[in-house]
Design an enzyme around this catalytic site. Structure first.
Site, PDB file in Angstrom:
ATOM      1  N   ARG A  57      -9.070  -0.285   4.221  1.00 47.77           N
ATOM      2  CA  ARG A  57      -8.208   0.755   3.632  1.00 47.77           C
ATOM      3  C   ARG A  57      -6.838   0.177   3.297  1.00 47.77           C
ATOM      4  NH1 ARG A  57      -6.773   5.088   7.228  1.00 47.77           N
ATOM      5  NH2 ARG A  57      -5.258   5.237   5.571  1.00 47.77           N
TER       6      ARG A  57
ATOM      7  N   LYS B 196       0.834  -1.216   0.000  1.00 48.97           N
ATOM      8  CA  LYS B 196       0.000   0.000   0.000  1.00 48.97           C
ATOM      9  C   LYS B 196       0.867   1.264   0.000  1.00 48.97           C
ATOM     10  CE  LYS B 196      -2.677   2.364   3.662  1.00 48.97           C
ATOM     11  NZ  LYS B 196      -1.584   3.195   4.140  1.00 48.97           N
ATOM     12  N   ASN B 197       1.844   1.291   0.910  1.00 47.75           N
ATOM     13  CA  ASN B 197       2.624   2.525   1.037  1.00 47.75           C
ATOM     14  C   ASN B 197       3.627   2.708  -0.091  1.00 47.75           C
ATOM     15  OD1 ASN B 197       1.214   3.224   3.325  1.00 47.75           O
ATOM     16  ND2 ASN B 197       2.642   2.171   4.690  1.00 47.75           N
TER      17      ASN B 197
ATOM     18  N   ASP C  69       4.648  20.665   8.045  1.00 48.76           N
ATOM     19  CA  ASP C  69       5.689  21.701   7.977  1.00 48.76           C
ATOM     20  C   ASP C  69       6.937  21.235   7.202  1.00 48.76           C
ATOM     21  OD1 ASP C  69       5.766  19.979  10.324  1.00 48.76           O
ATOM     22  OD2 ASP C  69       7.581  21.065  10.895  1.00 48.76           O
ATOM     23  N   LEU C  70       7.315  19.976   7.354  1.00 45.69           N
ATOM     24  CA  LEU C  70       8.527  19.500   6.667  1.00 45.69           C
ATOM     25  C   LEU C  70       8.301  19.394   5.159  1.00 45.69           C
ATOM     26  CD1 LEU C  70       9.573  16.715   9.216  1.00 45.69           C
ATOM     27  CD2 LEU C  70      10.595  18.984   8.956  1.00 45.69           C
TER      28      LEU C  70
ATOM     29  N   ARG D 273      -4.624   9.897   3.354  1.00 48.41           N
ATOM     30  CA  ARG D 273      -3.559  10.806   3.772  1.00 48.41           C
ATOM     31  C   ARG D 273      -2.489  10.999   2.697  1.00 48.41           C
ATOM     32  NH1 ARG D 273      -4.350  12.923   7.782  1.00 48.41           N
ATOM     33  NH2 ARG D 273      -6.046  11.449   7.917  1.00 48.41           N
TER      34      ARG D 273
ATOM     35  N   CYS E 253      -5.563  13.039  12.325  1.00 48.71           N
ATOM     36  CA  CYS E 253      -6.345  11.807  12.339  1.00 48.71           C
ATOM     37  C   CYS E 253      -6.144  11.140  13.673  1.00 48.71           C
ATOM     38  CB  CYS E 253      -5.952  10.889  11.200  1.00 48.71           C
ATOM     39  SG  CYS E 253      -4.451   9.979  11.485  1.00 48.71           S
TER      40      CYS E 253
ATOM     41  N   ILE F 197       6.876   7.390  16.965  1.00 46.48           N
ATOM     42  CA  ILE F 197       6.576   8.143  15.746  1.00 46.48           C
ATOM     43  C   ILE F 197       5.294   8.968  15.886  1.00 46.48           C
ATOM     44  CG2 ILE F 197       6.177   8.007  13.250  1.00 46.48           C
ATOM     45  CD1 ILE F 197       8.996   7.094  14.059  1.00 46.48           C
TER      46      ILE F 197
ATOM     47  N   ASP G 195       3.861   1.122  12.060  1.00 46.31           N
ATOM     48  CA  ASP G 195       2.668   0.404  11.595  1.00 46.31           C
ATOM     49  C   ASP G 195       2.510  -0.977  12.230  1.00 46.31           C
ATOM     50  OD1 ASP G 195       1.904   2.469  10.011  1.00 46.31           O
ATOM     51  OD2 ASP G 195       2.433   1.550   8.101  1.00 46.31           O
TER      52      ASP G 195
ATOM     53  N   ARG H 256      -0.360  14.736  12.537  1.00 42.47           N
ATOM     54  CA  ARG H 256       0.073  14.672  11.139  1.00 42.47           C
ATOM     55  C   ARG H 256       0.339  16.062  10.528  1.00 42.47           C
ATOM     56  NH1 ARG H 256      -1.199   8.851  10.066  1.00 42.47           N
ATOM     57  NH2 ARG H 256       0.036   9.070   8.196  1.00 42.47           N
ATOM     58  N   PRO H 257       1.345  16.789  11.027  1.00 37.72           N
ATOM     59  CA  PRO H 257       1.675  18.109  10.474  1.00 37.72           C
ATOM     60  C   PRO H 257       2.343  18.000   9.096  1.00 37.72           C
ATOM     61  CG  PRO H 257       3.264  17.516  12.158  1.00 37.72           C
ATOM     62  CD  PRO H 257       2.263  16.402  12.110  1.00 37.72           C
TER      63      PRO H 257
HETATM   64  C1  UD1 Z   1       4.501   7.238   8.547  1.00 38.13           C
HETATM   65  C2  UD1 Z   1       5.642   6.293   8.823  1.00 38.13           C
HETATM   66  C3  UD1 Z   1       5.701   5.314   7.678  1.00 38.13           C
HETATM   67  C4  UD1 Z   1       4.348   4.634   7.550  1.00 38.13           C
HETATM   68  C5  UD1 Z   1       3.224   5.664   7.393  1.00 38.13           C
HETATM   69  C6  UD1 Z   1       1.847   5.050   7.382  1.00 38.13           C
HETATM   70  C7  UD1 Z   1       7.753   6.771   9.947  1.00 38.13           C
HETATM   71  C8  UD1 Z   1       8.939   7.635  10.038  1.00 38.13           C
HETATM   72  N1  UD1 Z   1       6.860   7.041   8.977  1.00 38.13           N
HETATM   73  O1  UD1 Z   1       4.772   7.908   7.330  1.00 38.13           O
HETATM   74  O2  UD1 Z   1       6.720   4.362   7.891  1.00 38.13           O
HETATM   75  O3  UD1 Z   1       4.353   3.757   6.472  1.00 38.13           O
HETATM   76  O4  UD1 Z   1       3.278   6.571   8.475  1.00 38.13           O
HETATM   77  O5  UD1 Z   1       1.423   4.709   8.655  1.00 38.13           O
HETATM   78  O6  UD1 Z   1       7.608   5.819  10.684  1.00 38.13           O
HETATM   79  N2  UD1 Z   1       6.150  15.054  10.909  1.00 38.13           N
HETATM   80  C9  UD1 Z   1       6.316  16.382  11.180  1.00 38.13           C
HETATM   81  N3  UD1 Z   1       6.186  17.279  10.155  1.00 38.13           N
HETATM   82  C10 UD1 Z   1       5.917  16.899   8.881  1.00 38.13           C
HETATM   83  C11 UD1 Z   1       5.744  15.526   8.613  1.00 38.13           C
HETATM   84  C12 UD1 Z   1       5.862  14.616   9.664  1.00 38.13           C
HETATM   85  O7  UD1 Z   1       6.553  16.768  12.321  1.00 38.13           O
HETATM   86  O8  UD1 Z   1       5.836  17.749   7.991  1.00 38.13           O
HETATM   87  C13 UD1 Z   1       6.239  14.053  12.011  1.00 38.13           C
HETATM   88  C14 UD1 Z   1       4.901  13.349  12.280  1.00 38.13           C
HETATM   89  O9  UD1 Z   1       4.100  14.052  13.162  1.00 38.13           O
HETATM   90  C15 UD1 Z   1       5.346  12.031  12.837  1.00 38.13           C
HETATM   91  C16 UD1 Z   1       6.642  11.765  12.109  1.00 38.13           C
HETATM   92  O10 UD1 Z   1       7.103  13.026  11.612  1.00 38.13           O
HETATM   93  O11 UD1 Z   1       5.623  12.144  14.203  1.00 38.13           O
HETATM   94  C17 UD1 Z   1       6.525  10.740  10.997  1.00 38.13           C
HETATM   95  O12 UD1 Z   1       5.838  11.276   9.949  1.00 38.13           O
HETATM   96  P1  UD1 Z   1       5.994  10.832   8.447  1.00 38.13           P
HETATM   97  O13 UD1 Z   1       7.108   9.876   8.238  1.00 38.13           O
HETATM   98  O14 UD1 Z   1       5.924  12.041   7.624  1.00 38.13           O
HETATM   99  O15 UD1 Z   1       4.631  10.099   8.301  1.00 38.13           O
HETATM  100  P2  UD1 Z   1       4.133   9.360   7.080  1.00 38.13           P
HETATM  101  O16 UD1 Z   1       4.711   9.846   5.819  1.00 38.13           O
HETATM  102  O17 UD1 Z   1       2.671   9.306   7.235  1.00 38.13           O
END
Ligand code: UD1
Length: 435
Positions: free
Chosen positions: A400, A22-23, A124-125, A92, A116, A329, A307, A121-122
């Site tokens: 999903r 999926k991812n 900013d990055l 997402r 969610c 995470i 996950d 789920r910010p």
């Molecule tokens: C995350 C998981 C990924 C998993 C997916 C689905 C990690 C590092 N990532 O990916 O392995 O397949 O969920 O469940 O385990 N964050 C910020 N700012 C941003 C983006 C993220 O602070 O702009 C923080 C999030 O709040 C979180 C962390 O970074 O604490 C991980 O986020 P990210 O890797 O971006 O999440 P996904 O891409 O959803």
């Protein structure tokens, strides 16, 4: 709404082909709009998130065909449109169309997918990274507005190796003028798959899965065909089911290369995992009791994925001692814990981020409710070990991410079936939730 009915199962056997990841497929679908030519993606799982992404592609002007696990995208007529919440609220990964649309058209307005149940789920990055490519980008009334006359390569340092942010930057940078270097990128296998797909379209992405990703931009990508690898989280879910039920099963179509930490953790629990030649899958066996694990934590790849945290906890409730799991995470990934307690599990949250689990032999089935995708899968795993019947009310969360968890587990001999839920049962259960 569906109702999943599970009976205590002893002894799984047989083999199952693991669905495509999926991812991995979702970012690849976003990447398909970076060309005007046909893109063909094989081994796609037929899951709700994929269906939603296809709708988004069609809304953007693509023609899309999904037959027998193969998706063909004809992206020639992608239009300059806003991507509204209708297309982002349930999926997402729709945020990846930010980078993809910038790469294709140089502008996009997209409604943020929002917070969610598992955390805030910010973005900013994502925004900082995209800005580093010469893009004017800002948030306005829940939308992200982004535009540029010309994407320019840049040096981007991520303060956290976010998977989504790394993917968004890659999607835009392949179409930028000049070189982009991403420092501290995510190293997840899905990043490597996206790079592989982009390279098959003619992009130059080097270093995926390593400490620095270097991308030489181009002004044109061509059509491509790509086969997605097996889903490592689905494979982990079925290993967890085996751990709880005992028996011997074969998981095919998934490479052990990217599952080292997961395999290590299951082995520490006493599960025998043998790798099949050619990275074709595993043979998993459990004849004895489940050993407790004094401490594990989730972390970015190559460490234990967030996950699998709920799925591992669902095994540990049947362990032979005390286990601890720290979630590093997401801040709110424990909604399923209260549900496990209803089965009689001795599981508690300490300090907001750590589970303390006292394993027990006997839990008793009852009615539970899935709250999110992996939490829902954890309830299925837990239900397989509980005496009597466990009933899980699922508002589509599990579907999903799992193509057909009932078919797969039933095929391995599990006592599991599903029923559509009646209107009366929905009203007894209270409000219908948004996903
Ligand atoms: C995350 C998981 C990924 C998993 C997916 C689905 C990690 C590092 N990532 O990916 O392995 O397949 O969920 O469940 O385990 N964050 C910020 N700012 C941003 C983006 C993220 O602070 O702009 C923080 C999030 O709040 C979180 C962390 O970074 O604490 C991980 O986020 P990210 O890797 O971006 O999440 P996904 O891409 O959803």
């Amino acid at each position: 709404m569906k109702k999943i009915l599970i009976g205590k199962t002893t002894g799984l056997k047989g083999s199952v082909k693991i669905q495509g990841g999926k991812n991995a497929v979702l970012p690849i679908l976003a990447a398909s709009i970076l060309t005007e030519e046909k893109v063909k993606i094989n081994n796609c799982p037929d899951i709700e998130d994929v269906r939603q992404t296809i709708k988004l592609l069609e809304m953007l002007g693509c023609k899309v065909f999904f037959v027998n696990g193969t998706i063909e995208v004809y992206p020639k007529d992608v239009e300059d449109t806003r991507i509204s919440s209708e297309y982002t609220r349930n999926t997402r990964s729709s945020i990846l169309f930010l980078g993809a649309m910038l790469g294709r058209l140089g502008r996009i307005v997209i409604t943020k997918p929002g917070g969610c149940k598992i955390g805030e789920r910010p973005y900013d990055l994502h925004i900082k990274g995209i800005r580093g490519l010469g893009v004017e980008i800002f948030e306005k009334y829940g939308d992200i507005v982004a535009y540029t006359d010309e994407l320019k390569g840049g040096r981007i340092h991520l303060t956290f190796p976010s998977v989504g942010a790394t993917e968004n930057i890659m999607l835009a940078a392949v179409m930028a003028k000049g070189r982009t270097s991403i420092y501290n990128p995510a190293k997840e296998p899905e990043i490597v798959e996206l790079a592989g797909f982009l390279n098959s379209m003619g992009a130059s992405v080097k270093g995926a899965g390593k400490d620095i990703i270097v991308i030489e931009g181009t002004d044109r990508l061509h059509g491509a065909e790509y086969t997605v690898g097996g889903d490592r989280i689905v494979a982990a879910t079925y290993m967890a089911a085996l751990a709880v039920c005992r028996g011997k099963i074969k998981l095919l179509g998934v490479s052990p290369l990217y599952m080292e930490e997961v395999i290590k953790t299951f082995r520490n629990m006493g599960i025998s995992i043998k790798l099949l030649p050619g990275n074709k899958g595993f043979v998993c066996k459990n004849k004895g009791e489940i050993k407790n694990i004094s401490y594990i934590e989730t972390s970015p790849y190559p460490m234990l994925p967030t996950d699998v945290q709920p799925i591992m906890a669902a095994v540990m409730i049947y362990g032979n001692g005390v286990s601890r799991v720290k979630e590093k995470i997401f801040e709110n990934r424990f909604a399923y814990v209260e549900e496990l307690k209803k089965l009689g599990a001795d599981i508690n949250i300490k300090g907001g981020d750590t589970l303390v689990i006292y394993g027990r032999n006997k839990l008793k089935g009852c009615q539970l409710k899935s709250m999110d995708l992996r939490g829902g899968a954890a309830l299925v795993v837990a239900g397989l070990g509980a005496e009597g019947e466990t009933v899980i009310l699922d508002n589509g969360y599990i579907y999903r991410g799992y193509e057909d968890i009932i078919r797969d587990l039933k095929g391995l001999g599990a006592d599991i079936r599903e029923e559509e839920i009646s209107e009366e049962e929905i009203s007894e259960d209270g409000e219908k939730e948004e996903r």
